[in-house]
Design a protein around this motif. Structure first.
Motif, PDB file in Angstrom:
ATOM      1  N   ALA A  44       3.092   2.879  11.575  1.00 51.41           N
ATOM      2  CA  ALA A  44       3.417   2.217  10.297  1.00 51.41           C
ATOM      3  C   ALA A  44       2.577   2.694   9.115  1.00 51.41           C
ATOM      4  O   ALA A  44       3.048   2.679   7.983  1.00 51.41           O
ATOM      5  CB  ALA A  44       3.273   0.706  10.446  1.00 51.41           C
ATOM      6  N   PHE A  45       1.341   3.112   9.370  1.00 51.70           N
ATOM      7  CA  PHE A  45       0.470   3.461   8.231  1.00 51.70           C
ATOM      8  C   PHE A  45       0.018   4.914   8.262  1.00 51.70           C
ATOM      9  O   PHE A  45      -0.974   5.287   7.644  1.00 51.70           O
ATOM     10  CB  PHE A  45      -0.707   2.473   8.154  1.00 51.70           C
ATOM     11  N   GLU A  46       0.799   5.732   8.958  1.00 54.48           N
ATOM     12  CA  GLU A  46       0.489   7.164   8.934  1.00 54.48           C
ATOM     13  C   GLU A  46       0.858   7.768   7.588  1.00 54.48           C
ATOM     14  O   GLU A  46       0.235   8.707   7.120  1.00 54.48           O
ATOM     15  CB  GLU A  46       1.202   7.885  10.086  1.00 54.48           C
ATOM     16  N   MET A  47       1.900   7.218   6.982  1.00 54.28           N
ATOM     17  CA  MET A  47       2.327   7.699   5.658  1.00 54.28           C
ATOM     18  C   MET A  47       1.507   6.969   4.588  1.00 54.28           C
ATOM     19  O   MET A  47       1.297   5.761   4.710  1.00 54.28           O
ATOM     20  CB  MET A  47       3.812   7.378   5.495  1.00 54.28           C
ATOM     21  N   ASP A  48       1.053   7.712   3.567  1.00 54.62           N
ATOM     22  CA  ASP A  48       0.264   7.019   2.537  1.00 54.62           C
ATOM     23  C   ASP A  48       1.166   6.250   1.571  1.00 54.62           C
ATOM     24  O   ASP A  48       2.380   6.485   1.520  1.00 54.62           O
ATOM     25  CB  ASP A  48      -0.653   7.999   1.805  1.00 54.62           C
ATOM     26  N   ASP A  49       0.557   5.354   0.820  1.00 56.48           N
ATOM     27  CA  ASP A  49       1.323   4.467  -0.067  1.00 56.48           C
ATOM     28  C   ASP A  49       2.133   5.236  -1.104  1.00 56.48           C
ATOM     29  O   ASP A  49       3.276   4.877  -1.399  1.00 56.48           O
ATOM     30  CB  ASP A  49       0.383   3.496  -0.798  1.00 56.48           C
ATOM     31  N   GLU A  50       1.538   6.297  -1.666  1.00 66.59           N
ATOM     32  CA  GLU A  50       2.266   7.027  -2.712  1.00 66.59           C
ATOM     33  C   GLU A  50       3.527   7.667  -2.154  1.00 66.59           C
ATOM     34  O   GLU A  50       4.578   7.652  -2.793  1.00 66.59           O
ATOM     35  CB  GLU A  50       1.355   8.086  -3.366  1.00 66.59           C
ATOM     36  N   THR A  51       3.441   8.211  -0.938  1.00 62.81           N
ATOM     37  CA  THR A  51       4.643   8.805  -0.317  1.00 62.81           C
ATOM     38  C   THR A  51       5.674   7.724  -0.021  1.00 62.81           C
ATOM     39  O   THR A  51       6.878   7.916  -0.227  1.00 62.81           O
ATOM     40  CB  THR A  51       4.243   9.537   0.996  1.00 62.81           C
ATOM     41  N   LYS A  52       5.203   6.569   0.456  1.00 60.05           N
ATOM     42  CA  LYS A  52       6.138   5.470   0.721  1.00 60.05           C
ATOM     43  C   LYS A  52       6.878   5.065  -0.549  1.00 60.05           C
ATOM     44  O   LYS A  52       8.086   4.836  -0.542  1.00 60.05           O
ATOM     45  CB  LYS A  52       5.389   4.252   1.291  1.00 60.05           C
ATOM     46  N   ILE A  53       6.120   4.988  -1.641  1.00 60.25           N
ATOM     47  CA  ILE A  53       6.741   4.575  -2.911  1.00 60.25           C
ATOM     48  C   ILE A  53       7.799   5.596  -3.334  1.00 60.25           C
ATOM     49  O   ILE A  53       8.916   5.239  -3.709  1.00 60.25           O
ATOM     50  CB  ILE A  53       5.657   4.378  -3.999  1.00 60.25           C
ATOM     51  N   GLN A  54       7.465   6.887  -3.213  1.00 64.37           N
ATOM     52  CA  GLN A  54       8.440   7.929  -3.580  1.00 64.37           C
ATOM     53  C   GLN A  54       9.710   7.825  -2.759  1.00 64.37           C
ATOM     54  O   GLN A  54      10.824   7.909  -3.260  1.00 64.37           O
ATOM     55  CB  GLN A  54       7.845   9.307  -3.298  1.00 64.37           C
ATOM     56  N   LYS A  85       7.407   0.340  -6.063  1.00 70.77           N
ATOM     57  CA  LYS A  85       5.996  -0.012  -6.311  1.00 70.77           C
ATOM     58  C   LYS A  85       5.743  -1.483  -5.970  1.00 70.77           C
ATOM     59  O   LYS A  85       4.739  -1.842  -5.358  1.00 70.77           O
ATOM     60  CB  LYS A  85       5.677   0.265  -7.789  1.00 70.77           C
ATOM     61  N   MET A  86       6.694  -2.324  -6.347  1.00 67.44           N
ATOM     62  CA  MET A  86       6.563  -3.761  -6.059  1.00 67.44           C
ATOM     63  C   MET A  86       6.523  -4.011  -4.544  1.00 67.44           C
ATOM     64  O   MET A  86       5.729  -4.822  -4.062  1.00 67.44           O
ATOM     65  CB  MET A  86       7.746  -4.505  -6.698  1.00 67.44           C
ATOM     66  N   TYR A  87       7.364  -3.316  -3.798  1.00 67.40           N
ATOM     67  CA  TYR A  87       7.370  -3.500  -2.337  1.00 67.40           C
ATOM     68  C   TYR A  87       6.010  -3.170  -1.728  1.00 67.40           C
ATOM     69  O   TYR A  87       5.450  -3.946  -0.957  1.00 67.40           O
ATOM     70  CB  TYR A  87       8.430  -2.593  -1.691  1.00 67.40           C
ATOM     71  N   ILE A  88       5.513  -1.976  -2.058  1.00 64.22           N
ATOM     72  CA  ILE A  88       4.305  -1.485  -1.376  1.00 64.22           C
ATOM     73  C   ILE A  88       3.027  -2.121  -1.922  1.00 64.22           C
ATOM     74  O   ILE A  88       2.143  -2.508  -1.167  1.00 64.22           O
ATOM     75  CB  ILE A  88       4.230   0.061  -1.475  1.00 64.22           C
ATOM     76  N   LYS A  89       2.959  -2.262  -3.250  1.00 65.26           N
ATOM     77  CA  LYS A  89       1.700  -2.731  -3.853  1.00 65.26           C
ATOM     78  C   LYS A  89       1.636  -4.244  -4.012  1.00 65.26           C
ATOM     79  O   LYS A  89       0.563  -4.806  -4.163  1.00 65.26           O
ATOM     80  CB  LYS A  89       1.489  -2.083  -5.234  1.00 65.26           C
ATOM     81  N   GLU A  90       2.798  -4.901  -4.024  1.00 67.84           N
ATOM     82  CA  GLU A  90       2.776  -6.334  -4.288  1.00 67.84           C
ATOM     83  C   GLU A  90       3.405  -7.114  -3.126  1.00 67.84           C
ATOM     84  O   GLU A  90       2.690  -7.527  -2.205  1.00 67.84           O
ATOM     85  CB  GLU A  90       3.495  -6.643  -5.612  1.00 67.84           C
ATOM     86  N   ILE A  91       4.715  -7.280  -3.136  1.00 65.57           N
ATOM     87  CA  ILE A  91       5.288  -8.321  -2.269  1.00 65.57           C
ATOM     88  C   ILE A  91       5.222  -8.022  -0.765  1.00 65.57           C
ATOM     89  O   ILE A  91       5.332  -8.941   0.025  1.00 65.57           O
ATOM     90  CB  ILE A  91       6.727  -8.719  -2.691  1.00 65.57           C
ATOM     91  N   PHE A  92       5.035  -6.747  -0.386  1.00 68.83           N
ATOM     92  CA  PHE A  92       4.865  -6.452   1.047  1.00 68.83           C
ATOM     93  C   PHE A  92       3.499  -5.820   1.341  1.00 68.83           C
ATOM     94  O   PHE A  92       3.302  -5.178   2.374  1.00 68.83           O
ATOM     95  CB  PHE A  92       6.016  -5.565   1.555  1.00 68.83           C
ATOM     96  N   ASN A  99      -5.386  -4.294   3.498  1.00 70.77           N
ATOM     97  CA  ASN A  99      -5.380  -5.289   2.412  1.00 70.77           C
ATOM     98  C   ASN A  99      -5.782  -6.686   2.880  1.00 70.77           C
ATOM     99  O   ASN A  99      -5.683  -7.647   2.116  1.00 70.77           O
ATOM    100  CB  ASN A  99      -3.977  -5.352   1.776  1.00 70.77           C
ATOM    101  N   LYS A 100      -6.201  -6.775   4.128  1.00 74.46           N
ATOM    102  CA  LYS A 100      -6.610  -8.089   4.648  1.00 74.46           C
ATOM    103  C   LYS A 100      -7.846  -8.583   3.895  1.00 74.46           C
ATOM    104  O   LYS A 100      -8.778  -7.804   3.667  1.00 74.46           O
ATOM    105  CB  LYS A 100      -6.932  -7.932   6.138  1.00 74.46           C
TER     106      LYS A 100
END
Ligand SMILES: Nc1nc2c(ncn2[C@@H]2O[C@H](COP(=O)(O)OP(=O)(O)OP(=O)(O)O)[C@@H](O)[C@H]2O)c(=O)[nH]1
Ligand SMILES: [Zn+2]
Length: 239
Positions: A44-54, A85-92, A99-100
């Motif tokens: 689940a976290f092998e991909m970085d956030d910026e790639t997920k957002i793209q 951006k909202m999915y990855i950085k905020e609501i999910f 982020n714990k």
């Protein structure tokens, strides 16, 4: 107002659930999927956030295009990126254990040995079946086993687990399990009273119904203690 009551203590019967699994809120163990863990893949976290957002942006753009929306419109053109951006950085953002919240505990030098209740914690989550909001109030209580938790951290625990695709039962159990773990006590209680937009804004379109879930551990299973907690929180009828 109609309320559906789901009692969760039976789900958390320690005879039927491996306690090591209950404590395994770590990436890589979540995919082992006990009933309380968010079903995440091991990678689940092998991909970085910026790639997920793209990637989410590209896919959300396709969804909008399929719906026939004109993405050259000024107001719409930024939406795929906004949503991603909202999915990855905020609501999910609570999917990612990075982020714990860091929990600070203090010695109970006050010798306070009664229950502490943090009530009316407002939260917003999202239903994992429809990806529309669940929102409501969480009420938490614990009796100290020697340590005291900073009040805001109770709030932060709720927000962390809320920021995932959720079902209310799992949200309740995840909060209760985390409280038990950080406070090193069974004596915790959680009540959540929430509205599901998948029930009110679509589908059956019941705008009055709300859902109540609860967890009572240790001393809170004692009728008098539970009653005291329920007196303090006095469930309100409007959210
Ligand atoms: N137990 C539980 N169910 C939930 C929660 N959030 C949403 N649901 C329900 O999940 C169910 C999904 O059922 P489906 O029949 O697959 O979905 P659907 O066709 O959209 O169902 P309707 O909402 O009845 O139109 C619905 O009954 C939702 O009300 C939750 O937190 N807990
Ligand atoms: Zn739903």
């Amino acid at each position: 107002m109609k309320q559906k009551e789901i009692t969760l203590n039976s789900l958390l019967n320690e005879d039927t659930i491996d306690l090591n699994m209950l404590n395994s809120e770590e990436v890589g163990n979540d995919h082992l999927a006990t009933s309380m863990n968010t079903p995440l893949r091991a990678d689940a976290f092998e991909m970085d956030d910026e790639t997920k957002i793209q990637k989410i942006e590209q896919h959300f753009q396709s969804i909008m295009e399929i719906m026939g929306l004109d993405l050259t419109d000024d107001s719409l053109k930024g939406t795929p990126h906004r949503v991603a951006k909202m999915y990855i950085k905020e609501i999910f953002s609570g999917l990612n254990p990075a982020n714990k919240p860091k929990i600070a505990l203090f010695d109970n030098k006050y010798k306070y040995n009664q229950m502490l209740v943090e009530k009316d914690i407002t939260f917003y989550s999202n239903c994992e079946h429809h990806f529309v909001p669940i929102f409501g109030k969480a009420h938490l209580a614990y009796i100290s086993s020697g340590k005291v938790i900073g009040l805001s951290k109770l709030n932060r625990i709720v927000q962390y687990f809320a920021k995932r695709p959720q079902v209310q039962e799992r949200l309740t159990v995840q909060i209760a399990t985390e409280l038990k773990k950080v406070l090193n006590t069974e004596d915790v209680a959680v009540v959540i009273d929430a509205k599901h937009l998948c029930v009110s804004s679509r589908g059956i379109q019941d705008t009055n119904a709300s859902t109540v879930t609860s967890f009572y551990g240790g001393k809170f299973q004692n009728a008098g203690v539970k009653e005291e907690f329920l007196q303090y929180i006095q469930l309100k009828t409007e959210l």
